[in-house]
Enzyme design. Structure first.
Site, mmCIF file in Angstrom:
data_model
loop_
_atom_site.group_PDB
_atom_site.id
_atom_site.type_symbol
_atom_site.label_atom_id
_atom_site.label_comp_id
_atom_site.label_asym_id
_atom_site.label_seq_id
_atom_site.Cartn_x
_atom_site.Cartn_y
_atom_site.Cartn_z
ATOM 1 N N GLY A 165 0.924 -1.337 -0.015
ATOM 2 C CA GLY A 165 0.094 -0.020 0.000
ATOM 3 C C GLY A 165 0.676 1.071 0.156
ATOM 4 O O GLY A 165 0.369 2.518 0.006
ATOM 5 N N GLU A 166 2.225 1.055 0.264
ATOM 6 C CA GLU A 166 3.025 2.376 -0.068
ATOM 7 C C GLU A 166 3.883 2.435 -1.201
ATOM 8 O O GLU A 166 3.430 2.760 -2.282
ATOM 9 C CB GLU A 166 3.911 2.294 1.433
ATOM 10 C CG GLU A 166 2.852 2.352 2.658
ATOM 11 C CD GLU A 166 3.364 2.626 3.935
ATOM 12 O OE1 GLU A 166 4.465 3.107 4.016
ATOM 13 O OE2 GLU A 166 2.782 2.090 5.192
#
Lengths: 372, 372
Positions: A165-166
């Site tokens: 997610g990053e």
């Protein structure tokens, strides 16, 4: 690493734009650090003072007041070439799958080491689950992340690179990229004695850079170390209220926080917008549910919005919520104003450094894939 | 603004990491620019030379060879406080709807003023239609954007802010944000005599900063101005081939390009992946279809990938395609290597400056809305 006086928003401050002080430092790649090249200009007289000192960091004055908050001490950098490599890696977008996101994207050193968003933006514009804490003074915390799942900065630094997610990359792919870049291979060899890049070296260098990101010499620190004129009457009244009403029970020490896990919502429950379970996600213990690392209040005027879910847009809102939910106290508007005035005295000298130049990719460097 | 010698990837260069030269500059907010604070260290002898000059930019040596490429001259900065404000705005993510994208996101000054992506990433991770050209030396171009639709840097600067696929904001909203930030109001007042922020002042300041982003003193410029040893035999052979085979017909002048619009695909058609129609999108004329501004070749080793659609990943690929499609010539592998060796001598001293600190938002500053 040198520091610059932040343009402050203090109510009683005399600081204004003309007092902005640039402090410059440079690091050469053979490991020699120019510690300070501070230039002061007085606009009228053109008085010029230039200092060049090449020794280690000068120690800040020791605390002279017996208070629950202690002044920040500047770090002693023992390996400046490693710091310089870590600085490059901190700005290195090629550590992400997209080639677009670096550590500095969410811990922006132009903006108090934060992104000033409720929750951060990750690969493919994914919405992060939690507010990005400031990297400033993070070396003073007892652990990293809101839930303390990383014991130190080195352990933290590998997390976002591989988080889908990053930065959405893998450690192996990130290492492949760096290993293919001749400029990095030479610099890793210079710093670590070997040009073989691995994630341990990468995170170690990033952590070394982050350890330099402290913000000494705030007005409050000046007051702590004996300068009676560093704080105004309203700021001092705010500090007294901060102590007397109990804020200082959790927000203490050099970082004014960061040294314990505490439940969010002691007197009354906090309705979080974030799904984060806090410390319980690490320990598995039910009593740790909604316990979060107490955030540092250093530079808090720069690190809005507040709380782990970023739901408090202003310092006034944050103080009001903390009073009601943690202390069972409804502060008046005047009381909130005083505490906020005190909090703004915690803005210290910001790390100031030259934007690093990153070595170019070679023909064999794997290219980023932002749209796959 | 000072410049730093880029870590070069030249085949015949003696440059390596230990010769990296830091050059430091600082600007104080009253408008006084410290032009140079250059420190040179020789690691063994600790010989130290420090120069502080406070006058305007020193002129580079005039060209002494009669060639179709001329050396870059460093800009004369007449308003350093405006440059400093423009630098802040160049790094200002609050000029985007999301609070995440700044000019530097796609024109990354750590990476040759480009993002090193085929096409850029915009608001909500939208894929841009065209390769982001480098901002370095862009002041030397006859117009801005690949299709030249903006006559100058000031006209260009307003485009991405309001482009729904890029920063996705509006000029009015961006101005509201800046006007609500006391630090900016003070700085606009200091620079422009009025604290009323408008888009004209914003783009004027950004353009003033961008005008300083030139890269003088490349090895090729040293050779141009009389240093016979600045280029090796293979690099010189590459330059001769670059001239004799016709590349120089379009890539000439101080920017080695940037001064004409030319059709992409003269001898054979180019199969573009981009929908961009080129200059015809501006003029409406059919004969301008697929005509694009000839890109500068300054720092071309840093600004990969190449062409308006970013489809050439390496310099070797780009030279091969240009030879076949523009000149009707199939370069041999050895010829391509020579031309690439020459092209890498066009990497000049990179602008080096302190990462700006941005003034914090006030309670009344509209917050970014990245996920709406």
């Amino acid at each position: 690493m040198t520091y610059v006086k932040r343009l402050a928003g203090r109510e009683e401050s005399n600081a204004h734009i003309a007092s902005f002080r640039p402090s410059l430092s440079g690091v050469v790649a053979d490991g020699f650090l120019f510690k300070e090249c501070i230039m002061k200009v007085k606009a009228k007289g053109l008085a010029l003072a230039m200092t060049l000192s090449m020794a280690g960091t000068s120690a800040w004055a020791a605390a002279t007041r017996d208070e629950p908050i202690q002044p920040i001490t500047a770090p002693r950098t023992t390996h400046p070439a490693k710091v310089e490599l870590g600085k490059k890696l901190f700005f290195e977008t090629r550590l992400s799958k997209s080639g677009f996101i670096s550590c500095n994207s969410c811990h922006n050193l132009s903006m108090g080491g934060s992104d000033n968003l409720k929750t951060s933006i990750g690969d493919h514009w994914q919405q992060g689950p939690i507010n990005a804490p400031t990297v400033l003074n993070s070396s003073l915390a007892l652990a990293q992340f809101w839930d303390g799942r990383a014991p130190d900065l080195k352990a933290q630094a590998g997390g976002p690179i591989a988080n889908p997610g990053e930065m959405a990359f893998t450690h192996a792919l990130a290492i492949d990229v760096l290993q293919s870049i001749p400029g990095y291979v030479a610099e890793f060899k210079s710093v670590f004695g070997s040009g073989r890049v691995d994630i341990d070296k990468v995170t170690s260098a990033i952590a070394a850079f982050e350890e330099t990101l402290v913000t000494p010499d705030s007005p409050f620190d000046k007051w702590l170390t004996g300068d009676d004129k560093a704080l105004g009457a309203r700021e001092l009244a705010g500090y007294k209220l901060f102590k007397d009403s109990g804020c200082v029970a959790c927000h203490n020490g050099p970082a004014v926080g960061g040294n314990s896990f505490q439940k969010m919502g002691v007197v009354a429950p906090y309705q979080a917008t974030s799904p984060a379970g806090g410390r319980a996600d690490v320990t598995g213990k039910d009593e740790d549910r909604f316990k979060f690392k107490v955030p540092t209040l250093r530079n808090v005027e720069l690190t809005y919005p507040y709380f782990h879910d970023g739901e408090a847009a202003t310092l006034e809102q944050a103080v009001d919520v903390m009073g009601r939910l943690q202390l069972g106290r409804k502060y008046s508007e005047d009381e909130i104003g005083k505490i906020v005035a005190f909090l703004k005295t915690l803005t210290g000298d910001q790390p100031l450094f030259t934007l690093p130049l990153l070595p170019p990719s070679s023909n064999s460097t794997p290219r980023p894939t932002p749209f796959d």
